[in-house]
Design a protein around this motif. Structure first.
Motif, PDB file in Angstrom:
ATOM      1  N   PRO A   1      35.127   4.006 -31.080  1.00 55.31           N
ATOM      2  CA  PRO A   1      35.929   3.459 -29.978  1.00 55.31           C
ATOM      3  C   PRO A   1      35.816   4.221 -28.660  1.00 55.31           C
ATOM      4  O   PRO A   1      36.829   4.574 -28.039  1.00 55.31           O
ATOM      5  CB  PRO A   1      37.351   3.528 -30.551  1.00 55.31           C
ATOM      6  N   PHE A   2      34.604   4.477 -28.229  1.00 55.06           N
ATOM      7  CA  PHE A   2      34.370   5.215 -26.991  1.00 55.06           C
ATOM      8  C   PHE A   2      33.441   4.422 -26.074  1.00 55.06           C
ATOM      9  O   PHE A   2      32.432   3.865 -26.524  1.00 55.06           O
ATOM     10  CB  PHE A   2      33.744   6.582 -27.286  1.00 55.06           C
ATOM     11  N   GLY A   3      33.756   4.417 -24.790  1.00 56.22           N
ATOM     12  CA  GLY A   3      32.989   3.646 -23.838  1.00 56.22           C
ATOM     13  C   GLY A   3      31.531   4.043 -23.775  1.00 56.22           C
ATOM     14  O   GLY A   3      30.643   3.180 -23.751  1.00 56.22           O
TER      15      GLY A   3
ATOM     16  N   LEU B   1      28.411   1.501 -24.495  1.00 51.86           N
ATOM     17  CA  LEU B   1      27.553   1.137 -23.369  1.00 51.86           C
ATOM     18  C   LEU B   1      26.141   1.711 -23.465  1.00 51.86           C
ATOM     19  O   LEU B   1      25.198   1.132 -22.916  1.00 51.86           O
ATOM     20  CB  LEU B   1      28.203   1.584 -22.059  1.00 51.86           C
ATOM     21  N   THR B   2      25.991   2.855 -24.138  1.00 51.87           N
ATOM     22  CA  THR B   2      24.683   3.511 -24.176  1.00 51.87           C
ATOM     23  C   THR B   2      24.162   3.797 -25.577  1.00 51.87           C
ATOM     24  O   THR B   2      22.979   4.102 -25.744  1.00 51.87           O
ATOM     25  CB  THR B   2      24.716   4.856 -23.413  1.00 51.87           C
ATOM     26  N   GLY B   3      25.055   3.754 -26.577  1.00 51.09           N
ATOM     27  CA  GLY B   3      24.657   4.123 -27.932  1.00 51.09           C
ATOM     28  C   GLY B   3      24.804   5.601 -28.220  1.00 51.09           C
ATOM     29  O   GLY B   3      24.506   6.051 -29.331  1.00 51.09           O
ATOM     30  N   PHE B   4      25.302   6.355 -27.240  1.00 56.54           N
ATOM     31  CA  PHE B   4      25.470   7.802 -27.397  1.00 56.54           C
ATOM     32  C   PHE B   4      26.817   8.226 -26.807  1.00 56.54           C
ATOM     33  O   PHE B   4      27.327   7.591 -25.891  1.00 56.54           O
ATOM     34  CB  PHE B   4      24.342   8.575 -26.705  1.00 56.54           C
ATOM     35  N   MET B   5      27.350   9.329 -27.319  1.00 58.73           N
ATOM     36  CA  MET B   5      28.586   9.892 -26.797  1.00 58.73           C
ATOM     37  C   MET B   5      28.299  10.757 -25.574  1.00 58.73           C
ATOM     38  O   MET B   5      27.184  11.237 -25.383  1.00 58.73           O
ATOM     39  CB  MET B   5      29.271  10.737 -27.879  1.00 58.73           C
ATOM     40  N   HIS B   6      29.317  10.968 -24.749  1.00 62.34           N
ATOM     41  CA  HIS B   6      29.262  11.902 -23.610  1.00 62.34           C
ATOM     42  C   HIS B   6      28.138  11.563 -22.630  1.00 62.34           C
ATOM     43  O   HIS B   6      27.480  12.457 -22.102  1.00 62.34           O
ATOM     44  CB  HIS B   6      29.095  13.346 -24.101  1.00 62.34           C
ATOM     45  N   GLU B   7      27.952  10.283 -22.369  1.00 61.23           N
ATOM     46  CA  GLU B   7      26.897   9.866 -21.453  1.00 61.23           C
ATOM     47  C   GLU B   7      27.462   9.536 -20.066  1.00 61.23           C
ATOM     48  O   GLU B   7      28.629   9.809 -19.777  1.00 61.23           O
ATOM     49  CB  GLU B   7      26.146   8.664 -22.038  1.00 61.23           C
TER      50      GLU B   7
ATOM     51  N   ALA C   1      36.708  -3.574 -18.692  1.00 58.19           N
ATOM     52  CA  ALA C   1      36.044  -4.857 -18.940  1.00 58.19           C
ATOM     53  C   ALA C   1      34.592  -4.692 -19.341  1.00 58.19           C
ATOM     54  O   ALA C   1      34.008  -5.587 -19.959  1.00 58.19           O
ATOM     55  CB  ALA C   1      36.140  -5.736 -17.694  1.00 58.19           C
ATOM     56  N   SER C   2      34.013  -3.542 -19.010  1.00 54.52           N
ATOM     57  CA  SER C   2      32.597  -3.309 -19.304  1.00 54.52           C
ATOM     58  C   SER C   2      32.293  -3.191 -20.792  1.00 54.52           C
ATOM     59  O   SER C   2      31.142  -3.345 -21.198  1.00 54.52           O
ATOM     60  CB  SER C   2      32.125  -2.049 -18.576  1.00 54.52           C
ATOM     61  N   TRP C   3      33.344  -2.911 -21.622  1.00 54.86           N
ATOM     62  CA  TRP C   3      33.019  -2.748 -23.050  1.00 54.86           C
ATOM     63  C   TRP C   3      34.163  -3.066 -24.003  1.00 54.86           C
ATOM     64  O   TRP C   3      33.928  -3.459 -25.143  1.00 54.86           O
ATOM     65  CB  TRP C   3      32.529  -1.331 -23.330  1.00 54.86           C
ATOM     66  N   THR C   4      35.421  -2.921 -23.585  1.00 58.31           N
ATOM     67  CA  THR C   4      36.513  -3.102 -24.560  1.00 58.31           C
ATOM     68  C   THR C   4      36.606  -4.520 -25.117  1.00 58.31           C
ATOM     69  O   THR C   4      36.994  -4.666 -26.285  1.00 58.31           O
ATOM     70  CB  THR C   4      37.873  -2.658 -23.996  1.00 58.31           C
TER      71      THR C   4
END
Length: 201
Positions: A89-91, A95-101, A162-165
């Motif tokens: 559950p992280f943006g 959005l990128t497939g990776f954390m902390h991007e 809105a970009s991902w949730t």
């Protein structure tokens, strides 16, 4: 999860207060498993005849039919897991497939001028879905220091919510391993669509 200031809800109208309640409900349900008191309170809720109201009634029925232990187990399977849950559950991840991007860096850049800061005792990155729900509530009711105009709410919503949730909530609603949390996903999906439509008017 976030540092907040004292605020008065008398400064916002009933419609905005209702928005705050839904955002805070989603934040609480997605931050950690519901405890017995929350499940009991949820079980007493009643919704109206709108699609969102019906989803709230479904959530109430699901809360009445589950236990704290079952809710905790389901939460852990969905969001924690052994290393990672079924859903992340992280943006940045969505959005990128990776954390902390870069999406997290952009979020932090936008949080600073709005007076939003992560609490020192929170380890999760700020782009956790629960944190974003709290941020939206705070922008509406001024709990970060000032009630933000609709233009600022929309800019933040468009950039970071809105970009991902909507995809996350749809995934949660449709997840085969979800039971109680299917209803949470449904409320989130419907509410994000309502907010999107309202901002575009």
């Amino acid at each position: 999860m976030l540092n907040q200031h004292a605020f008065s809800t008398n400064q916002i109208d009933e419609a905005d207060q209702s928005r705050v309640h839904v955002y805070r409900l989603l934040a609480r349900l997605l931050r950690e498993p519901a405890d017995a008191a929350l499940l009991a309170a949820l079980g007493q809720m009643t919704g109206d005849d709108s699609e969102l109201g019906q989803a709230i009634t479904v959530l109430a029925d699901a809360a009445a039919a589950t236990s704290m232990a079952a809710c905790r187990d389901e939460y852990n399977v969905l969001f924690i897991g052994l290393g990672r849950g079924i859903l992340t559950p992280f943006g940045s991840y969505y959005l990128t497939g990776f954390m902390h991007e870069k999406p997290l860096a952009r979020l932090r850049d936008d949080m600073r001028p709005l007076g939003i800061a992560r609490s020192d005792d929170v380890k999760d990155p700020e782009d956790h879905v629960a944190a974003l729900m709290e941020m939206m509530a705070g922008l509406i009711d001024g709990s970060f220091g000032a009630i933000q105009p609709v233009s600022a709410q929309r800019a933040f919503f468009d950039a970071h919510v809105a970009s991902w949730t909507p995809h996350f909530f749809k995934d949660l609603e449709g997840c085969a391993s979800a039971d109680f949390y299917k209803s949470v996903g449904r409320i989130g999906r419907l509410f994000m669509a309502i907010e999107q439509e309202a901002f575009e008017m």
